[in-house]
Design an enzyme around this catalytic site. Sequence first.
Site, PDB file in Angstrom:
ATOM      1  N   GLU A   1      -6.289   7.632   2.614  1.00  0.00           N
ATOM      2  CA  GLU A   1      -7.633   8.209   2.672  1.00  0.00           C
ATOM      3  C   GLU A   1      -8.704   7.205   2.494  1.00  0.00           C
ATOM      4  O   GLU A   1      -9.563   6.965   3.309  1.00  0.00           O
ATOM      5  CB  GLU A   1      -7.810   9.081   1.596  1.00  0.00           C
ATOM      6  CG  GLU A   1      -7.032  10.400   1.723  1.00  0.00           C
ATOM      7  CD  GLU A   1      -5.454  10.274   1.458  1.00  0.00           C
ATOM      8  OE1 GLU A   1      -5.111   9.271   0.590  1.00  0.00           O
ATOM      9  OE2 GLU A   1      -4.752  11.274   1.413  1.00  0.00           O
TER      10      GLU A   1
ATOM     11  N   GLU B   1      -3.937  -8.294   2.202  1.00  0.00           N
ATOM     12  CA  GLU B   1      -2.836  -7.318   1.863  1.00  0.00           C
ATOM     13  C   GLU B   1      -2.592  -6.329   2.814  1.00  0.00           C
ATOM     14  O   GLU B   1      -1.294  -6.161   3.045  1.00  0.00           O
ATOM     15  CB  GLU B   1      -3.076  -6.865   0.347  1.00  0.00           C
ATOM     16  CG  GLU B   1      -2.096  -6.149  -0.166  1.00  0.00           C
ATOM     17  CD  GLU B   1      -2.549  -5.545  -1.445  1.00  0.00           C
ATOM     18  OE1 GLU B   1      -3.285  -5.835  -2.268  1.00  0.00           O
ATOM     19  OE2 GLU B   1      -1.863  -4.812  -2.102  1.00  0.00           O
TER      20      GLU B   1
HETATM   21  C1  LIG Z   1       4.220   0.743  -4.465  1.00  0.00           C
HETATM   22  C2  LIG Z   1       2.931   0.472  -5.229  1.00  0.00           C
HETATM   23  C3  LIG Z   1       2.684  -0.794  -5.667  1.00  0.00           C
HETATM   24  C4  LIG Z   1       1.414  -1.284  -6.181  1.00  0.00           C
HETATM   25  N1  LIG Z   1       1.553  -2.541  -6.593  1.00  0.00           N
HETATM   26  C5  LIG Z   1       0.160  -2.846  -7.452  1.00  0.00           C
HETATM   27  C6  LIG Z   1       0.160  -4.195  -7.798  1.00  0.00           C
HETATM   28  O1  LIG Z   1       0.805  -4.983  -7.558  1.00  0.00           O
HETATM   29  N2  LIG Z   1      -1.194  -4.280  -8.327  1.00  0.00           N
HETATM   30  C7  LIG Z   1      -2.269  -3.461  -8.673  1.00  0.00           C
HETATM   31  O2  LIG Z   1      -3.040  -3.849  -9.200  1.00  0.00           O
HETATM   32  N3  LIG Z   1      -2.037  -2.351  -7.900  1.00  0.00           N
HETATM   33  C8  LIG Z   1      -0.902  -1.885  -7.323  1.00  0.00           C
HETATM   34  N4  LIG Z   1      -0.611  -0.581  -7.116  1.00  0.00           N
HETATM   35  C9  LIG Z   1      -1.905   0.655  -7.283  1.00  0.00           C
HETATM   36  C10 LIG Z   1      -2.427   0.984  -6.034  1.00  0.00           C
HETATM   37  O3  LIG Z   1      -3.370   0.075  -5.538  1.00  0.00           O
HETATM   38  C11 LIG Z   1      -3.141   2.265  -6.402  1.00  0.00           C
HETATM   39  O4  LIG Z   1      -2.108   3.190  -6.678  1.00  0.00           O
HETATM   40  C12 LIG Z   1      -3.940   2.863  -5.293  1.00  0.00           C
HETATM   41  O5  LIG Z   1      -5.085   1.823  -5.058  1.00  0.00           O
HETATM   42  C13 LIG Z   1      -4.146   4.348  -5.591  1.00  0.00           C
HETATM   43  O6  LIG Z   1      -5.140   4.327  -6.690  1.00  0.00           O
HETATM   44  P1  LIG Z   1      -4.576   5.431  -8.022  1.00  0.00           P
HETATM   45  O7  LIG Z   1      -3.136   5.448  -8.258  1.00  0.00           O
HETATM   46  O8  LIG Z   1      -5.263   5.210  -9.119  1.00  0.00           O
HETATM   47  O9  LIG Z   1      -5.061   6.742  -7.246  1.00  0.00           O
HETATM   48  P2  LIG Z   1      -6.390   7.565  -7.082  1.00  0.00           P
HETATM   49  O10 LIG Z   1      -7.102   6.688  -6.744  1.00  0.00           O
HETATM   50  O11 LIG Z   1      -6.634   8.239  -8.287  1.00  0.00           O
HETATM   51  O12 LIG Z   1      -6.261   8.739  -5.805  1.00  0.00           O
HETATM   52  C14 LIG Z   1      -5.557   9.871  -6.107  1.00  0.00           C
HETATM   53  C15 LIG Z   1      -5.626  10.601  -4.644  1.00  0.00           C
HETATM   54  O13 LIG Z   1      -7.067  10.494  -4.591  1.00  0.00           O
HETATM   55  C16 LIG Z   1      -7.448  10.160  -3.083  1.00  0.00           C
HETATM   56  N5  LIG Z   1      -8.846   9.937  -3.115  1.00  0.00           N
HETATM   57  C17 LIG Z   1      -9.311   8.853  -4.073  1.00  0.00           C
HETATM   58  N6  LIG Z   1     -10.586   8.564  -3.869  1.00  0.00           N
HETATM   59  C18 LIG Z   1     -10.767   9.122  -2.610  1.00  0.00           C
HETATM   60  C19 LIG Z   1     -11.951   8.974  -1.717  1.00  0.00           C
HETATM   61  N7  LIG Z   1     -13.072   8.344  -2.011  1.00  0.00           N
HETATM   62  N8  LIG Z   1     -11.726   9.760  -0.547  1.00  0.00           N
HETATM   63  C20 LIG Z   1     -10.723  10.492  -0.270  1.00  0.00           C
HETATM   64  N9  LIG Z   1      -9.769  10.241  -1.034  1.00  0.00           N
HETATM   65  C21 LIG Z   1      -9.787   9.787  -1.974  1.00  0.00           C
HETATM   66  C22 LIG Z   1      -6.359   9.296  -2.784  1.00  0.00           C
HETATM   67  O14 LIG Z   1      -6.456   9.040  -1.436  1.00  0.00           O
HETATM   68  C23 LIG Z   1      -5.189   9.530  -3.506  1.00  0.00           C
HETATM   69  O15 LIG Z   1      -4.722  10.617  -2.577  1.00  0.00           O
HETATM   70  C24 LIG Z   1       0.569  -0.188  -6.373  1.00  0.00           C
HETATM   71  C25 LIG Z   1       0.693   1.220  -5.953  1.00  0.00           C
HETATM   72  C26 LIG Z   1       2.073   1.446  -5.361  1.00  0.00           C
HETATM   73  C27 LIG Z   1       2.130   2.933  -5.120  1.00  0.00           C
END
Ligand SMILES: Cc1cc2nc3c(=O)[nH]c(=O)nc-3n(C[C@H](O)[C@H](O)[C@H](O)COP(=O)(O)OP(=O)(O)OC[C@H]3O[C@@H](n4cnc5c(N)ncnc54)[C@H](O)[C@@H]3O)c2cc1C
Length: 394
Positions: free
Chosen positions: A381, A246
Amino acid sequence: MDLLLGPKELAFRDEVRSFLDQHVTPDMQRAIELTTGFIVEPEVLIAFHRALHRKGWAVPHWPVEHGGTGWTPVERYIFDLECGRAGVPPYNTSGSHFVGPVIIHYGTPEQKAKYLPRIRAGEDFWAQGYSEPGSGSDLASLKTKAISDGDHYVVNGQKIWTSMGHHANRIFALVRTSSEGKRQEGITFVLIDMDTPGITVRPIIGSGGDHEFNEIFFNDARVPKANRLGEENKGWEVAKFLLEFERGGRVLAGQVRAQFTRLVRLVGAHANDDPEIRARLAEIGTDLDAMEMIDVSVLSTRQAGGNPGPISSLLKLRWSQIRQDIVELAMDAIGENALTWVPERPFYETLQLPPEEEELLAATPRYLNSRAFTIMGGTSEIQTNILAKTWLGL
Ligand SMILES: Cc1cc2nc3c(=O)[nH]c(=O)nc-3n(C[C@H](O)[C@H](O)[C@H](O)COP(=O)(O)OP(=O)(O)OC[C@H]3O[C@@H](n4cnc5c(N)ncnc54)[C@H](O)[C@@H]3O)c2cc1C
């Protein structure tokens, strides 16, 4: 780039160009140009995908025995670049670029025979069921449960941000089959038919006005154990293998080049006499050239079907930044004209304006949508963390 190409490669490039001339229709090109989201609607691309399939080019990156083309890295690069120049992205990357290679690697002979031909032919449309509310970056905390019941799992829980889930007839999902021991050791990778009773899809509309995301709910959905990919409780390994495709799966090079070409046009029309804008344009162009070189060198170091490894995190990091640089510069180049956005319009269906005006209207939704590039597929990140761990040993 032509400097690198010998007569055989130039002939191949011409063959690709003539195929594209024949099959990329003006209507399709216009619909793609006006897509402001990050995924082009399947109905726009399906005819082209079928034409590729007839030609034997639907999944060039797969091993030959599963329908790949056996092209050299340079030929694959030429193909991607020419598709990008013609403005056509791949159809359903979740199928052909994500789960396809993983089925090839981990699937049973029955699973390969069932799923791979349908992905090649564009008969199945796959979605990715990884993220859950509260489980994105910390994916191993996922809670969607699969309880064993004879030769089925009974699945309950919720996925979120499921791109194109409303078009999918299949979804690959991570489910929790054990709560004992390390969190990663209780996860299983399953392939689920979307018409399974107990599955509900609910739309999420993005800030750019596009319907790309969904929430997916599982309520006592019965999934045959025969649909498990890899062993029970070993899904984390499968999930990570897939993520490398991916993040570094070469689905972007051509598309970003096409976006850049559009940006050059836009700057020429609206900010040609602004030295700062021109300097930024040159910087992005140089970054893009460098990334294409890195991409093709990564490609040449691995066999068709092999996974890219941790360099995929570097590719993901830089590609997403460059894509954001492009849309940000577009906004700056057209200035206040970027504010003439009408959010409720599904762009590619309804607009009948001269191309220059359409381009202006599309700028803001593109900008808003592009915020997602550094989040999807794992945030910047998280990619930086992976690089720190795997390359720097931190
Ligand atoms: C356009 C788009 C398409 C997507 N499509 C899919 C899909 O088809 N299927 C699917 O399953 N998911 C999908 N996603 C979800 C995507 O994988 C998640 O949004 C992503 O992994 C981040 O997780 P979260 O949104 O829960 O943010 P969080 O994990 O809550 O993160 C919030 C913030 O905290 C920071 N952060 C978190 N942990 C750490 C760390 N350990 N160290 C430093 N910083 C950290 C992150 O960088 C971010 O800035 C999609 C997302 C987007 C935006």
